[in-house]
Design an enzyme around this catalytic site. Structure first.
Site, short mmCIF file in Angstrom:
data_model
loop_
_atom_site.label_atom_id
_atom_site.label_comp_id
_atom_site.label_asym_id
_atom_site.label_seq_id
_atom_site.Cartn_x
_atom_site.Cartn_y
_atom_site.Cartn_z
N ARG A 63 1.06 -1.08 -0.22
CA ARG A 63 0.40 0.33 0.38
C ARG A 63 0.91 1.16 0.49
NH1 ARG A 63 -3.58 2.42 4.13
NH2 ARG A 63 -5.63 3.61 3.64
N HIS A 67 0.01 4.24 -2.54
CA HIS A 67 0.63 5.81 -2.36
C HIS A 67 1.03 6.46 -2.03
CE1 HIS A 67 -3.08 5.59 0.86
NE2 HIS A 67 -3.07 4.31 -0.47
N ASP A 68 2.66 6.45 -2.69
CA ASP A 68 3.59 7.20 -3.14
C ASP A 68 3.72 7.67 -4.50
OD1 ASP A 68 6.18 8.20 -3.55
OD2 ASP A 68 7.23 6.61 -4.09
N ASP A 75 7.89 8.49 -6.78
CA ASP A 75 9.63 9.83 -6.30
C ASP A 75 9.72 9.66 -4.59
OD1 ASP A 75 7.58 10.96 -4.90
OD2 ASP A 75 8.04 12.67 -5.77
N SER A 77 8.24 10.34 -2.62
CA SER A 77 7.61 11.44 -1.47
C SER A 77 6.66 11.35 0.00
CB SER A 77 6.67 13.14 -2.14
OG SER A 77 5.41 12.17 -2.90
N ASN A 92 -3.59 8.96 4.80
CA ASN A 92 -2.33 8.71 5.61
C ASN A 92 -2.34 7.86 6.85
OD1 ASN A 92 -1.71 7.97 2.81
ND2 ASN A 92 -0.36 9.54 2.56
N PRO A 161 -7.73 7.49 -3.74
CA PRO A 161 -9.22 6.76 -3.70
C PRO A 161 -9.62 6.84 -2.62
CG PRO A 161 -7.78 5.23 -4.59
CD PRO A 161 -6.54 6.51 -4.33
N HIS A 191 -6.58 -6.02 -2.46
CA HIS A 191 -6.68 -5.79 -1.25
C HIS A 191 -7.26 -7.82 -0.97
CE1 HIS A 191 -8.93 -2.16 -0.83
NE2 HIS A 191 -7.59 -2.01 -0.84
N THR A 192 -6.68 -8.91 -1.29
CA THR A 192 -6.55 -10.13 -0.80
C THR A 192 -5.76 -10.08 -0.02
OG1 THR A 192 -6.00 -12.05 -1.78
CG2 THR A 192 -4.36 -10.31 -2.63
N ASP A 244 -9.73 -10.00 2.95
CA ASP A 244 -9.99 -10.54 2.60
C ASP A 244 -9.96 -11.68 3.78
OD1 ASP A 244 -10.44 -13.47 1.71
OD2 ASP A 244 -8.46 -13.19 0.41
N SER A 247 -8.54 -15.25 3.68
CA SER A 247 -7.29 -15.70 3.53
C SER A 247 -6.13 -13.97 3.19
CB SER A 247 -6.82 -16.68 2.56
OG SER A 247 -6.88 -15.82 1.18
N ASP A 252 -3.47 -14.18 -2.86
CA ASP A 252 -4.20 -14.98 -3.69
C ASP A 252 -5.44 -14.73 -4.14
OD1 ASP A 252 -6.48 -14.95 -1.96
OD2 ASP A 252 -5.60 -17.02 -0.60
C1 HEM Z 1 -9.07 1.39 -5.87
C2 HEM Z 1 -9.49 1.86 -4.39
C3 HEM Z 1 -8.72 1.93 -3.43
C4 HEM Z 1 -9.21 1.90 -2.18
C5 HEM Z 1 -10.76 2.79 -2.29
C6 HEM Z 1 -8.68 1.61 -1.17
C7 HEM Z 1 -9.26 2.07 0.10
C8 HEM Z 1 -8.18 0.97 1.18
C9 HEM Z 1 -8.62 1.40 2.75
C10 HEM Z 1 -9.43 2.35 2.88
C11 HEM Z 1 -7.83 0.68 3.10
C12 HEM Z 1 -7.81 0.14 4.73
C13 HEM Z 1 -6.50 1.47 5.69
C14 HEM Z 1 -6.72 1.40 6.91
O1 HEM Z 1 -8.26 1.42 7.26
O2 HEM Z 1 -6.31 2.14 7.74
C15 HEM Z 1 -6.83 0.01 2.29
C16 HEM Z 1 -6.04 -0.98 2.95
C17 HEM Z 1 -4.55 -1.91 1.69
N1 HEM Z 1 -5.24 -1.33 0.41
FE1 HEM Z 1 -6.26 -0.11 -0.97
N2 HEM Z 1 -7.18 1.02 -1.73
C18 HEM Z 1 -7.65 1.21 -3.26
C19 HEM Z 1 -6.38 0.61 -3.87
C20 HEM Z 1 -5.30 -0.05 -3.36
C21 HEM Z 1 -4.74 -0.31 -4.13
C22 HEM Z 1 -4.53 0.08 -5.81
C23 HEM Z 1 -3.65 -0.78 -3.40
C24 HEM Z 1 -2.10 -2.16 -3.99
C25 HEM Z 1 -1.85 -2.12 -5.61
C26 HEM Z 1 -3.61 -1.15 -1.92
C27 HEM Z 1 -3.47 -2.42 -0.95
C28 HEM Z 1 -3.89 -2.16 0.30
C29 HEM Z 1 -3.48 -3.10 0.51
C30 HEM Z 1 -2.56 -4.25 0.89
C31 HEM Z 1 -4.28 -2.44 2.27
C32 HEM Z 1 -4.31 -3.28 3.58
C33 HEM Z 1 -3.03 -2.05 4.50
C34 HEM Z 1 -2.70 -3.09 5.57
O3 HEM Z 1 -2.91 -3.70 6.32
O4 HEM Z 1 -1.89 -2.10 6.79
N3 HEM Z 1 -5.01 -0.64 -2.39
N4 HEM Z 1 -7.38 0.27 1.11
#
Ligand code: HEM
Ligand SMILES: *[C@@H]1O[C@H](CO)[C@@H](O)[C@H](O)[C@H]1NC(C)=O
Ligand SMILES: *[C@@H]1O[C@H](CO)[C@@H](O)[C@H](O)[C@H]1NC(C)=O
Ligand SMILES: *[C@@H]1O[C@H](CO)[C@@H](O)[C@H](O)[C@H]1NC(C)=O
Ligand SMILES: *[C@@H]1O[C@H](CO)[C@@H](O)[C@H](O)[C@H]1NC(C)=O
Ligand SMILES: *[C@@H]1O[C@H](CO)[C@@H](O)[C@H](O)[C@H]1NC(C)=O
Ligand SMILES: *[C@@H]1O[C@H](CO)[C@@H](O)[C@H](O)[C@H]1NC(C)=O
Length: 324
Positions: A63, A67-68, A75, A77, A92, A161, A191-192, A244, A247, A252
């Site tokens: 993540r 976010h970078d 970069d 940042s 963030n 987003p 989000h798997t 997820d 798992s 996956d």
């Molecule tokens: C499509 C739009 C997306 C939205 C609206 C979104 C939103 C979120 C939110 C709200 C969380 C939970 C943050 C928290 O509770 O502190 C999250 C976690 C996460 N997001 Fe996304 N996300 C998106 C796309 C992505 C993308 C593109 C990736 C990576 C390629 C990603 C990877 C992750 C990961 C791995 C987590 C878990 C992080 C952790 O457990 O520390 N997300 N996301």
């Protein structure tokens, strides 16, 4: 932009012939091969020990790279300290994790290859290793990103987003970065792994859109489970639930299986089933895990090229938290 692999038929003047391949002002698959051959091992071992201590760190590193890249390009940042930094932007703050892991990798990197490897490249490599080490795909990345000199908190607030905005808006944010709706579906598959805090999905549980009822597109057993993790009171806002449900530490395709039975955690996850174009892709990735793996790598590479600094732009930070 595409990776710079200079063709013999057209070698720009600024490219140098270096041990049999051309090095140009842009990204290159062999960028550090000569000056820092142990690069991948250093990143992999740092990510490995972080995950061995805390499984969730794989998700957090993935993540962090996302976010970078979505703010000022890839970069580094997001790593810059300071109250005006991106770290303190709404999406963030109290949410991004993994900064100490990047610091530890950078420290080892500076010992092996001083002032050579950018924090932006370390982030993109760490995200790849994190996915691979949790059972996901591996992909080749062109390197040579340089570190930005400024952070932009405003852009972090506007360009990342939100889980509360509709698919249309999320897609528009991806499109503005040169990605498309296919990338939205396949990268959402990240989000798997990982977790989300209750406040990011709680409004689905009790009074969805002022209806007095839960979100009808949320599976009943998941609903009651989430209601006990996140009771309807403010002090549950920072409790965690897995993105997820099946798992959460394994990379996956269960993310897509979940969406097919109303078990997406965020509104923005389940919304992929509310549009027939994206729902069709969800169906395909649920049926064909290898296609998801392959396309995830392709989209990650695309994401990792957003707005990169190369050549003489930016710098190679010595400490990822501050500009030199
Ligand atoms: C499509 C739009 C997306 C939205 C609206 C979104 C939103 C979120 C939110 C709200 C969380 C939970 C943050 C928290 O509770 O502190 C999250 C976690 C996460 N997001 Fe996304 N996300 C998106 C796309 C992505 C993308 C593109 C990736 C990576 C390629 C990603 C990877 C992750 C990961 C791995 C987590 C878990 C992080 C952790 O457990 O520390 N997300 N996301
Ligand atoms: C490469 O890096 C790994 C991980 O830090 C380390 O264990 C190994 O000794 C290094 N190899 C060389 C040749 O420096
Ligand atoms: C291990 O993970 C925990 C969080 O789960 C963290 O507080 C701690 O600093 C980590 N230790 C190391 C050595 O990384
Ligand atoms: C920061 O981002 C905002 C929103 O994208 C933009 O309008 C502004 O020009 C940026 N500031 C700097 C200093 O780049
Ligand atoms: C979606 O985008 C439109 C147009 O930019 C904007 O007016 C609207 O407020 C956005 N919706 C949400 C929920 O952010
Ligand atoms: C969701 O669907 C999968 C099959 O695709 C099934 O194995 C699983 O048990 C279902 N989960 C729920 C909660 O219905
Ligand atoms: C998607 O749905 C719209 C209306 O909801 C319909 O007009 C269109 O034909 C559908 N497209 C596909 C590919 O099913």
């Amino acid at each position: 932009m595409s990776p710079s692999v200079c063709k013999l038929s057209f070698v720009p003047l600024f490219c140098l012939l270096f041990l049999g391949h051309f090095v140009c002002g842009q990204l290159d698959y062999k960028f550090y091969d000569v000056m820092c051959p142990n690069l991948t091992n250093i990143v992999r071992s740092g990510v490995w020990s972080a995950i061995a201590n805390d499984t969730r760190m794989a998700a957090s590193l993935l993540r962090l790279h996302f976010h970078d890249c979505f703010v000022n390009g890839c970069d580094g940042s997001v790593l810059l300290d300071g109250t005006d930094g991106e770290k303190f932007a709404f999406p963030n703050q109290n949410s991004l994790r993994g900064f100490e892991v990047i610091d530890a990798i950078k420290t080892n990197m500076e010992m092996a290859c001083p002032s050579m490897v950018s924090c932006a490249d370390i982030l993109t490599l760490a995200a790849r290793e994190a996915v691979f080490l949790t059972g996901g795909p591996y992909w080749a990345i062109a390197l040579g990103r340089r570190d930005g000199l400024t952070a932009n908190q405003t852009a972090a607030n506007t360009d990342l987003p939100s889980p509360f905005e509709p698919l249309e808006n999320i897609t528009a944010k991806f499109t503005s970065k040169g990605l498309d709706i296919n990338d939205v579906v396949v990268l959402s598959g990240a989000h798997t792994i990982g977790f989300a805090q209750c406040f990011t999905f709680k409004r689905r549980l009790f009074n969805f859109d002022g209806s007095g009822n839960p979100d009808p597109t949320l599976d009943a057993s998941l609903l009651s489970n989430l209601q006990s993790v996140c009771p309807n009171q403010d002090n549950s806002d920072t409790k965690l639930a897995p993105l997820d449900r099946v798992s959460s530490s394994r990379f996956d395709n269960n993310y897509y299986n979940n969406l097919l039975n109303n078990s997406g955690l965020l509104e923005s996850d389940q919304a992929l089933m509310g549009d027939n174009r994206t729902a069709a892709m969800v169906n395909i990735y649920s049926k064909f895990p290898f296609l998801f793996s392959k396309n995830f790598g392709v989209s990650m590479v695309k994401m990792s090229y957003i707005g990169v600094l190369t050549g003489q732009n930016g710098q190679i930070r010595k400490n990822c938290r501050v500009v030199n």
